[in-house]
Design a protein around this motif. Structure first.
Motif, PDB file in Angstrom:
ATOM      1  N   UNK A 178       0.829  -1.204   0.000  1.00 59.40           N
ATOM      2  CA  UNK A 178       0.000   0.000   0.000  1.00 59.40           C
ATOM      3  C   UNK A 178       0.864   1.255   0.000  1.00 59.40           C
ATOM      4  N   UNK A 179       1.970   1.237   0.757  1.00 61.16           N
ATOM      5  CA  UNK A 179       2.873   2.391   0.777  1.00 61.16           C
ATOM      6  C   UNK A 179       3.449   2.654  -0.608  1.00 61.16           C
ATOM      7  N   UNK A 180       3.750   1.584  -1.333  1.00 65.30           N
ATOM      8  CA  UNK A 180       4.267   1.752  -2.694  1.00 65.30           C
ATOM      9  C   UNK A 180       3.204   2.331  -3.618  1.00 65.30           C
ATOM     10  N   UNK A 181       1.970   1.847  -3.483  1.00 67.58           N
ATOM     11  CA  UNK A 181       0.871   2.310  -4.341  1.00 67.58           C
ATOM     12  C   UNK A 181       0.501   3.759  -4.046  1.00 67.58           C
ATOM     13  N   UNK A 182       0.475   4.112  -2.771  1.00 63.71           N
ATOM     14  CA  UNK A 182      -0.014   5.431  -2.364  1.00 63.71           C
ATOM     15  C   UNK A 182       1.062   6.500  -2.456  1.00 63.71           C
ATOM     16  N   UNK A 183       2.288   6.159  -2.048  1.00 64.45           N
ATOM     17  CA  UNK A 183       3.343   7.169  -1.955  1.00 64.45           C
ATOM     18  C   UNK A 183       4.565   6.855  -2.794  1.00 64.45           C
ATOM     19  N   UNK A 184       4.566   5.714  -3.479  1.00 63.11           N
ATOM     20  CA  UNK A 184       5.760   5.333  -4.238  1.00 63.11           C
ATOM     21  C   UNK A 184       6.928   4.994  -3.339  1.00 63.11           C
ATOM     22  N   UNK A 185       6.632   4.565  -2.103  1.00 61.74           N
ATOM     23  CA  UNK A 185       7.691   4.299  -1.128  1.00 61.74           C
ATOM     24  C   UNK A 185       8.353   2.957  -1.393  1.00 61.74           C
ATOM     25  N   UNK A 186       9.684   2.944  -1.371  1.00 59.89           N
ATOM     26  CA  UNK A 186      10.448   1.703  -1.486  1.00 59.89           C
ATOM     27  C   UNK A 186      10.760   1.174  -0.095  1.00 59.89           C
ATOM     28  N   UNK A 187      11.295  -0.033  -0.049  1.00 62.37           N
ATOM     29  CA  UNK A 187      11.685  -0.606   1.239  1.00 62.37           C
ATOM     30  C   UNK A 187      12.752   0.262   1.898  1.00 62.37           C
ATOM     31  N   UNK A 188      13.666   0.786   1.096  1.00 57.43           N
ATOM     32  CA  UNK A 188      14.703   1.673   1.632  1.00 57.43           C
ATOM     33  C   UNK A 188      14.087   2.937   2.217  1.00 57.43           C
ATOM     34  N   UNK A 189      13.081   3.469   1.539  1.00 58.48           N
ATOM     35  CA  UNK A 189      12.392   4.652   2.053  1.00 58.48           C
ATOM     36  C   UNK A 189      11.771   4.374   3.418  1.00 58.48           C
ATOM     37  N   UNK A 191      12.539   2.029   5.594  1.00 57.25           N
ATOM     38  CA  UNK A 191      13.585   1.827   6.601  1.00 57.25           C
ATOM     39  C   UNK A 191      14.160   3.161   7.057  1.00 57.25           C
ATOM     40  N   UNK A 192      14.322   4.100   6.115  1.00 57.71           N
ATOM     41  CA  UNK A 192      14.846   5.413   6.467  1.00 57.71           C
ATOM     42  C   UNK A 192      13.918   6.171   7.401  1.00 57.71           C
ATOM     43  N   UNK A 193      12.617   6.073   7.153  1.00 55.21           N
ATOM     44  CA  UNK A 193      11.653   6.730   8.034  1.00 55.21           C
ATOM     45  C   UNK A 193      11.662   6.106   9.422  1.00 55.21           C
ATOM     46  N   UNK A 194      11.846   4.779   9.470  1.00 55.39           N
ATOM     47  CA  UNK A 194      11.945   4.104  10.771  1.00 55.39           C
ATOM     48  C   UNK A 194      13.199   4.561  11.505  1.00 55.39           C
ATOM     49  N   UNK A 195      14.310   4.661  10.775  1.00 55.16           N
ATOM     50  CA  UNK A 195      15.567   5.092  11.392  1.00 55.16           C
ATOM     51  C   UNK A 195      15.477   6.506  11.945  1.00 55.16           C
ATOM     52  N   UNK A 196      14.603   7.329  11.373  1.00 54.85           N
ATOM     53  CA  UNK A 196      14.444   8.703  11.843  1.00 54.85           C
ATOM     54  C   UNK A 196      13.279   8.846  12.832  1.00 54.85           C
ATOM     55  N   UNK A 197      12.746   7.719  13.283  1.00 58.72           N
ATOM     56  CA  UNK A 197      11.646   7.700  14.258  1.00 58.72           C
ATOM     57  C   UNK A 197      10.389   8.381  13.732  1.00 58.72           C
ATOM     58  N   UNK A 198      10.250   8.452  12.420  1.00 57.75           N
ATOM     59  CA  UNK A 198       9.045   9.012  11.813  1.00 57.75           C
ATOM     60  C   UNK A 198       8.042   7.926  11.464  1.00 57.75           C
ATOM     61  N   UNK A 199       8.478   6.681  11.568  1.00 54.80           N
ATOM     62  CA  UNK A 199       7.636   5.536  11.247  1.00 54.80           C
ATOM     63  C   UNK A 199       8.002   4.412  12.201  1.00 54.80           C
ATOM     64  N   UNK A 202       5.423  -3.159  13.315  1.00 59.14           N
ATOM     65  CA  UNK A 202       5.089  -4.127  14.357  1.00 59.14           C
ATOM     66  C   UNK A 202       5.873  -5.425  14.218  1.00 59.14           C
ATOM     67  N   UNK A 203       6.763  -5.496  13.215  1.00 60.51           N
ATOM     68  CA  UNK A 203       7.540  -6.706  12.999  1.00 60.51           C
ATOM     69  C   UNK A 203       6.799  -7.779  12.244  1.00 60.51           C
ATOM     70  N   UNK A 204       5.539  -7.508  11.883  1.00 62.04           N
ATOM     71  CA  UNK A 204       4.711  -8.478  11.156  1.00 62.04           C
ATOM     72  C   UNK A 204       4.312  -7.949   9.786  1.00 62.04           C
ATOM     73  N   UNK A 205       5.035  -6.937   9.323  1.00 62.88           N
ATOM     74  CA  UNK A 205       4.783  -6.412   7.986  1.00 62.88           C
ATOM     75  C   UNK A 205       3.864  -5.211   7.943  1.00 62.88           C
ATOM     76  N   UNK A 206       3.501  -4.697   9.110  1.00 64.44           N
ATOM     77  CA  UNK A 206       2.591  -3.554   9.142  1.00 64.44           C
ATOM     78  C   UNK A 206       3.319  -2.327   9.692  1.00 64.44           C
ATOM     79  N   UNK A 207       3.076  -1.177   9.059  1.00 60.28           N
ATOM     80  CA  UNK A 207       3.751   0.061   9.424  1.00 60.28           C
ATOM     81  C   UNK A 207       2.745   1.072   9.950  1.00 60.28           C
ATOM     82  N   UNK A 208       3.252   2.016  10.739  1.00 56.83           N
ATOM     83  CA  UNK A 208       2.406   3.074  11.252  1.00 56.83           C
ATOM     84  C   UNK A 208       3.261   4.119  11.936  1.00 56.83           C
ATOM     85  N   UNK A 209       2.617   5.055  12.600  1.00 52.37           N
ATOM     86  CA  UNK A 209       3.315   6.107  13.325  1.00 52.37           C
ATOM     87  C   UNK A 209       2.441   6.530  14.488  1.00 52.37           C
ATOM     88  N   UNK A 210       3.015   7.297  15.382  1.00 52.92           N
ATOM     89  CA  UNK A 210       2.221   7.812  16.496  1.00 52.92           C
ATOM     90  C   UNK A 210       1.066   8.627  15.923  1.00 52.92           C
TER      91      UNK A 210
END
Length: 661
Positions: A178-189, A191-199, A202-210
């Motif tokens: 869905x992230x790829x379809x909606x925002x064109x986000x790659x796996x690297x993208x 991971x980068x958002x996670x590294x910056x605490x912006x994303x 849950x370790x089960x393939x689902x992403x989110x933010x506060x």
């Protein structure tokens, strides 16, 4: 210890030289951004713990860090403030709203000087500007949540900002595709958002933010109108396509996985559905309509959510595109079914009438349109269900026979199963137990062959109730027991209360009154408070019958009245009659035949009834003939016919809101 080191993270070599130069030291570094070092070990800092729901005592809630922090900071602002039983639900709502974020809790607690916790919780739902302080002795970025966000936003690059703006359209998280379809986000993208605490993941393939971070990102997105419009189109396309892709499995393939998959993204699906309705995308609504309807049916419960989803979509499309008769007819047909499940028979019939007027002329197309046929069949089914609920058995049977003939003519097995099931229900109520059983078994065989296990549970329920009607409670227990085992195995919790209630009926029919009471109590305990009100009333009747048989008249009387309060406004005549006769039986047992006669007279004016209700009414009249002279009995029955059930309920009306589950 190095605090707030994110602005130095781009110069990772400086940390590397420091670690290499001081070998016997350990460094504790706080940062919103990973340092990217081999020696780095990351500990993710989350919000303070808080209770997930309101079912917690004041003492237990105070042991959670988020609650304790809010109360201590509130007491600093308003001396004497304490958590109480009264304000605890609002305090918990605040903690959940900010997910235990310490800065947000401190900023919210400061408002206790001017607002109650309930008012603070309400304000947080409307505006985040509330989370700010005028204190001058804290860093600028800690004076408001917006300021803290701006600090993190400033550290992100243009690509990260765009991704977060686009992904903020998602509700309740998202998956990588869905992230790829909606925002064109790659796996690297990602991971980068996670590294910056912006994303986060849950370790089960689902992403989110506060959630507060996402709300602030939506504020940023609102300043990029063309980007936001494009994102909403992508989001709607992605999630309606996801919904449509599960249609076959929802209808009878891998139902449990399909219900779980759609349920996981239901917030996104609903948002996509609303977007399609707002923009008048009739093609998208047409493709997704059946899948969404089947999802709500297979999940069970929350009929109010389902009815509003279809009703709001129909209203939006009717305003923007009055020519979309087929789509709005189909939407109204779905809405009518869920409104029926909510017990509003008049509105359900009116909606189904609108759907029939729009779909009927279109269904005669040659070659036939299977989708239109299904929508028309759904409409006729609803009209049949409404007629059945009103006691109009012959009219209901005619509707269901019409649906069954249409399904057999088209050779559409799923619709044959539905129509056979519904027609069997009416045949059973008309006293044709053998004919009903044959129809139920045909439906069960089709659904078993198709792997439609949720519909199998429904078929087994009707087989069980039909056996009860035929005077075979042992056979009823066999069918209902199989249904209960299957429902629990596939996680179909919405029908567990129904199965437990009917098992209670079977136990009662076998003279096992304590067991009947226990089963109905279990049914009430697991019942969704937003589910079918008619089921609530039926369970209450089961509780009352068992209590009466066990010599507990006060408990029985209370449950009969509670059931009557629910059933009477919803035209559930059988339930109302069962309550009135049950109350009459209590008065007869107490030596009060005059009052019993009044209640029996009220009940007699409601019919026609289910066979078992009619038999119970006949038995009560027979008992009254033994207790009262014929002329007095007839006079009391005639007086009752002019009476009002509403008047009977007035003395308990003030308690209804508290007592109804």
């Amino acid at each position: 210890m190095l605090d707030n080191a994110e602005h130095l993270a781009d110069d990772g070599q400086a940390f590397a030289r420091l670690v290499a130069g001081v070998r016997d030291a350990s460094f504790l570094v706080t940062s919103r951004v990973r340092l990217g070092l081999e020696a780095e070990r990351v500990y993710r800092v989350t919000g303070l713990r808080y209770p997930e729901d309101d079912d917690v005592t004041l003492e237990d809630a105070s042991a959670f860090g988020a609650v304790d922090l809010f109360v201590r900071r509130a007491e600093r602002t308003t001396p004497g403030f304490v958590a109480t039983e009264e304000n605890l639900p609002a305090v918990l709502a605040i903690c959940r709203r900010v997910e235990g974020l310490p800065l947000a809790l401190e900023l919210a607690a400061a408002w206790v000087r001017a607002l109650t916790p309930r008012e603070i919780a309400a304000e947080l739902d409307e505006r985040l500007e509330l989370l700010a302080t005028g204190a001058q002795d804290v860093p600028e970025r800690h004076r408001s949540l917006l300021g803290a966000f701006e600090h993190a936003w400033a550290l992100a690059g243009p690509r990260d900002r765009e991704l977060l703006r686009r992904l903020s359209v998602c509700r309740g998280g998202f998956r990588r595709d869905a992230a790829a379809e909606i925002a064109g986000a790659t796996l690297t993208d990602l991971a980068g958002l996670i590294d910056r605490s912006l994303l986060r993941t849950d370790g089960l393939g689902r992403y989110g933010a506060h959630p507060l971070l996402l709300e602030l990102a939506r504020l940023k997105a609102s300043r990029h109108e063309s980007e936001r419009a494009d994102t909403r189109r992508r989001h709607a396309r992605a999630y309606l396509a996801l919904l449509a892709s599960w249609e076959d499995d929802l209808a009878g393939g891998d139902q449990e996985r399909a219900v779980a998959a759609v349920g996981e993204d239901l917030e996104n699906v609903r948002a996509a559905w609303r977007q399609a309705a707002r923009t008048g995308d009739r093609a998208a609504l047409w493709r997704a309509c059946r899948a969404l309807q089947i999802f709500y049916i297979q999940r069970g419960g929350r009929w109010d959510d389902a009815a509003s989803a279809f009703g709001e979509a129909a209203e939006a499309l009717e305003r923007s595109d009055p020519s979309a008769k087929a789509v709005t007819g189909r939407l109204r047909a779905a809405e009518a079914w869920f409104v029926y499940r909510l017990g509003d028979l008049d509105r359900s019939e009116a909606l189904a009438g609108v759907a029939l007027a729009r779909l009927g002329p279109l269904a005669a197309a040659d070659p036939p349109d299977p989708t239109l046929d299904r929508a028309l069949a759904s409409t006729l089914n609803t009209l049949g269900n409404v007629a059945s609920a009103r006691g109009e058995r012959q009219g209901a049977a005619a509707r269901f026979e019409e649906v069954l003939a249409l399904a057999r003519r088209r050779g559409h097995e799923p619709q044959i199963a539905i129509a056979s099931h519904n027609l069997g229900s009416v045949r059973s109520r008309l006293g044709d137990v053998a004919g009903a059983e044959a129809l139920f078994r045909e439906a069960l065989a089709i659904n078993r062959n198709r792997g439609n296990r949720r519909s199998m549970v429904r078929n087994l329920i009707n087989l069980g109730t039909n056996a009860l009607r035929g005077g075979d409670p042992e056979a009823a227990e066999t069918a209902l027991g199989e249904g209960l085992e299957l429902a629990r195995a596939i996680g179909f919790g919405a029908l567990v209360p129904t199965l437990l209630s009917y098992l209670g009926h079977a136990a009662y029919a076998r003279g096992m009154h304590a067991r009947a009471l226990e089963l109905n109590e279990q049914a009430l305990a697991v019942l969704d408070p937003h589910g079918d009100p008619g089921l609530v009333a039926a369970i209450r009747v089961g509780l009352a019958d068992a209590a009466a048989a066990l010599g507990r008249p006060d408990a029985a009387r209370a449950d009969y009245l509670r059931a009557l309060q629910i059933a009477w406004p919803r035209s559930r005549v059988d339930t109302c009659a069962a309550c009135l006769v049950g109350l009459a039986e209590l008065h007869l047992a107490a030596g009060e035949p005059e009052r019993a006669a009044h209640l029996v007279g009220l009940a007699g004016g409601l019919g026609p009834f289910e066979p078992e209700t009619a038999e119970r009414l006949r038995a009560a009249r027979a008992a009254l003939r033994d207790a009262l002279p014929a002329d007095r009995l007839e006079r009391r029955l005639a007086e009752a016919a002019r009476g009002s059930i509403g008047a009977l309920l007035e003395p308990v009306g003030a308690r209804s809101a508290d007592e109804a589950p």
